[in-house]
Design a protein around this motif. Sequence first.
Motif, PDB file in Angstrom:
ATOM      1  N   GLU A   1       0.910  -1.101  -0.133  1.00  0.00           N
ATOM      2  CA  GLU A   1       0.020   0.076   0.133  1.00  0.00           C
ATOM      3  C   GLU A   1       0.757   1.380  -0.158  1.00  0.00           C
ATOM      4  OE1 GLU A   1      -3.977  -1.732   2.559  1.00  0.00           O
ATOM      5  OE2 GLU A   1      -2.112  -0.970   3.565  1.00  0.00           O
ATOM      6  N   VAL A   2       1.955   1.129   0.595  1.00  0.00           N
ATOM      7  CA  VAL A   2       3.045   2.393   0.678  1.00  0.00           C
ATOM      8  C   VAL A   2       3.376   2.683  -0.676  1.00  0.00           C
ATOM      9  CG1 VAL A   2       5.107   3.135   1.605  1.00  0.00           C
ATOM     10  CG2 VAL A   2       3.727   2.200   3.180  1.00  0.00           C
ATOM     11  N   ILE A   3       3.922   1.551  -1.357  1.00  0.00           N
ATOM     12  CA  ILE A   3       4.363   1.740  -2.640  1.00  0.00           C
ATOM     13  C   ILE A   3       3.154   2.275  -3.597  1.00  0.00           C
ATOM     14  CG2 ILE A   3       5.276   0.702  -4.829  1.00  0.00           C
ATOM     15  CD1 ILE A   3       6.349  -1.333  -2.786  1.00  0.00           C
ATOM     16  N   THR A   4       2.082   1.724  -3.797  1.00  0.00           N
ATOM     17  CA  THR A   4       1.009   2.203  -4.747  1.00  0.00           C
ATOM     18  C   THR A   4       0.669   3.632  -4.388  1.00  0.00           C
ATOM     19  OG1 THR A   4      -0.085  -0.252  -4.607  1.00  0.00           O
ATOM     20  CG2 THR A   4      -1.442   1.495  -5.241  1.00  0.00           C
ATOM     21  N   LEU A   5       0.211   3.710  -2.923  1.00  0.00           N
ATOM     22  CA  LEU A   5      -0.098   5.193  -2.907  1.00  0.00           C
ATOM     23  C   LEU A   5       1.019   6.008  -3.048  1.00  0.00           C
ATOM     24  CD1 LEU A   5      -1.736   4.561   0.732  1.00  0.00           C
ATOM     25  CD2 LEU A   5      -2.838   4.939  -1.426  1.00  0.00           C
ATOM     26  N   THR A   6       2.275   5.941  -2.914  1.00  0.00           N
ATOM     27  CA  THR A   6       3.272   6.823  -2.968  1.00  0.00           C
ATOM     28  C   THR A   6       3.586   7.126  -4.647  1.00  0.00           C
ATOM     29  OG1 THR A   6       4.769   6.183  -1.284  1.00  0.00           O
ATOM     30  CG2 THR A   6       5.841   7.307  -3.049  1.00  0.00           C
TER      31      THR A   6
ATOM     32  N   ILE B   1       0.565   9.225  -5.952  1.00  0.00           N
ATOM     33  CA  ILE B   1       0.773  10.927  -5.318  1.00  0.00           C
ATOM     34  C   ILE B   1       1.741  11.500  -6.617  1.00  0.00           C
ATOM     35  CG2 ILE B   1       1.404  12.425  -3.555  1.00  0.00           C
ATOM     36  CD1 ILE B   1      -1.664  11.232  -3.210  1.00  0.00           C
ATOM     37  N   LYS B   2       2.841  10.695  -6.457  1.00  0.00           N
ATOM     38  CA  LYS B   2       3.929  11.531  -7.370  1.00  0.00           C
ATOM     39  C   LYS B   2       3.572  11.618  -8.601  1.00  0.00           C
ATOM     40  CE  LYS B   2       8.415   9.581  -5.253  1.00  0.00           C
ATOM     41  NZ  LYS B   2       9.611   9.111  -5.571  1.00  0.00           N
TER      42      LYS B   2
ATOM     43  N   LEU C   1       2.833  13.007   0.929  1.00  0.00           N
ATOM     44  CA  LEU C   1       3.856  11.967   0.800  1.00  0.00           C
ATOM     45  C   LEU C   1       4.647  12.204   2.032  1.00  0.00           C
ATOM     46  CD1 LEU C   1       5.016  12.550  -2.857  1.00  0.00           C
ATOM     47  CD2 LEU C   1       3.935  10.198  -1.883  1.00  0.00           C
ATOM     48  N   LEU C   2       4.825  13.618   2.370  1.00  0.00           N
ATOM     49  CA  LEU C   2       5.586  13.547   3.578  1.00  0.00           C
ATOM     50  C   LEU C   2       5.283  13.066   4.963  1.00  0.00           C
ATOM     51  CD1 LEU C   2       8.534  15.265   4.113  1.00  0.00           C
ATOM     52  CD2 LEU C   2       6.900  17.165   4.852  1.00  0.00           C
TER      53      LEU C   2
END
Length: 764
Positions: free
Chosen positions: A512-517, A520-521, A556-557
């Motif tokens: 989930e961290v990778i997908t959300l990052t 947003i990027k 992201l921060l």
Amino acid sequence: MAETTSATADTTVRAVRRRRRPPRSCVECRRRKVKCDRKEPCRHCLVLNKQCIYSDEASQSEKRAESITAPRLLPSTHFTPRQMSESVTTTRPDPSHFRHLEADRTSTLISPLSTAESQPNEVTGRFPSTAENKERQINALDRRVQTLERALSLSAPGSVAVEKQPSSGPSGAHEARSESSSVSDKSKATLNKSRLFGPTHWTNDLDEFKRVSEFMRVETIDPEDSERIRHLKLKIRDLLQKCKFLAKGIKASRPTRTRCLLSPEPALPEKSLADTMARLYISRFESVFRILHIPSFWSQYEQYWRDPADSGDDVQYTVQLVIAIGFSLYRDSYDSDQVCSAMSQWVYAAQAWLSAPMEKDRLCIRGLQVQCLLILARQSLSVGGDLIWIAMGTLVRTAMQLGLHRDPRQFTKMSLLQAEIRRRLWATVMEMNVQAALDGGMPPNISLHDFDTEPPSNINDVDIDDRTELILETSVIATDTSLQRFLFSALRSRLEILRLMNGISSELTQAEVITLTTDIKNACRECRTHIQVSEYDAEEQVFRHNLADLLLRRFLLSLHRPLANRGRTSPLFYFSRKVVYDSATALLLPPQSEDFTHLVLRGSGIFKNRMIHVSLALASELLIEIEEEEGSPTSILNQPWNYKSMLMAAVQEARRQSAQRMRFGETNVRLHMKLSIVLSQAEDLIPGQSRQEQMIQSAKDSLEMACNTIKAQLSVSSISSLADDEAIRIAGDGQLDFTSPFLDLDDILQTSDFNADGDLFRLF
């Protein structure tokens, strides 16, 4: 005689099996016979500049205790995004590796246990009893199961943690929870008096300052300190109290502290100035927060100036709040204090009008527009902008009561103009909602499953009015609504971040961290293409881009800050550190826009939290880099421009902006002081000064600057309005004298349990 020999043997066995409690103190503290705090390094070794070493026996005992109590989680990130994305596709380790581990486990478990029963005791020469065999088997099994679990966790490249089948009973449920595939820390929630600060609140980003506090903390004045350090510590405590009481004087003069209500009709500025402020709002803010239909607003605006008394309350407060928000970008210092006072009074009057008992005339689209403008005005003018999340509950429920969460297609008799206004207002309410939830560390007031309203149409305001019966929409050309449509499409990822980080039962996994990052990027990269190009005002385009980028990138921060903090213990968190650094520098130094720079230096809420989050992230990364630099080659340290120099330059810029915020009325002095302390730790030592003395000197210089800045804003009448019980009196030389007790340096750094509601030790 035989009985005596047997009794002696049993006594010998018990004596041998009794083990001495392993030492937990470091070698130096055990030698000096002082209490050790068991940190690495401990407090005494840090102060005395001694090498802190723990014996092997103590280290092994600590590791055994940690392996039993701590959840065995694998770091959530890898070195590169490509490695991270490849790791997501593999959720199970290689079966051949499992067979290899199974064979090793069988050989290591069976052979020692099978031979243990047949081997006599080395001391007594007798064979162990059945009870001793069972105890030995249980201990051996426990050690080997722990070894196997650690090996399995390291063998799965695509999983965050080893999934463990829970056993029956409460203990099994507890183990299942501790072994969950989570990278989030749900314990990061702070309750101080009446306020709860959730995981995304900035107060949970202070872990790195604990190491600075350990270096400087002294419970009492240490007799080994030099006279210079003793004097600096006393001076810091006095300066901090002086700044606090001067800030109380500024706050006491604000209209919110007065008991009598302000005049509901403050004096209007000149129409030329009001026209400028209104145009600034329309050209800057309306691209992101679509609240008004621009042609309809200008019609109401001209009618209001022809006869203000004949206009309705909703029109009056709409016009006044638009002018007030536009004034937040006004940079002319001429009569700025008087105009700012009038703008603030309009904000208070609008708040009082909305806070009165609800009437039907306020439960309408115009009343909702006033609420949205009030939320934006409170943050842009720093009028109670830090408690927006509470007001957002009322705003969301008002919008739902008006039916904005249902798409206008459900209402067949509604005109196209009203349908578009309702869609725009709902998108604005949702955007304000996610921003307030991120700042407050709270879950959002609504989820994606609670509404079906579609995005607004991609048209300009001049292309739609009350007589429009058909909308010719284009998805290629950027219009007045393109940027809001784009932010609305990125709403799902940000709501998911808030749900996973601030929710109670939800857990954040590596995938989930990778997908959300990634989401947003990608949104940050595509943002510029949705900004309407203006032929006359390039400043307008840059402002819109910076504002939209702020609303996206700060997620992201907050997402990667908890992971980047673990970079001190494992290099596998490098990716999160990289994301945090890139996001922090992009938010700290966006493309040059004088209007946007002025807004973020004087605003609160979104704009103030941007400053705090960025400063803490950069300072934390600098502290990690200082520790890692100790083992770096000399050639890297001697480079004129390395990573440490880049971090120091960024922290210096953050400190400069913090000082500028104080000149705009900010009463927080601790952020500037902490950044100064971190910079002094990274700078070269001054000859004749110790590192501790240099850090304390930087804190003193920072507080002196802050005290002079706040004192310049405080009039004599404001000082005289302070209560007598605040122990403030004006000395003959014009300096403030305080009779409060000494403060601990740990309280000054605010790294222990703090009172974030205020009183004497408020944070920022």
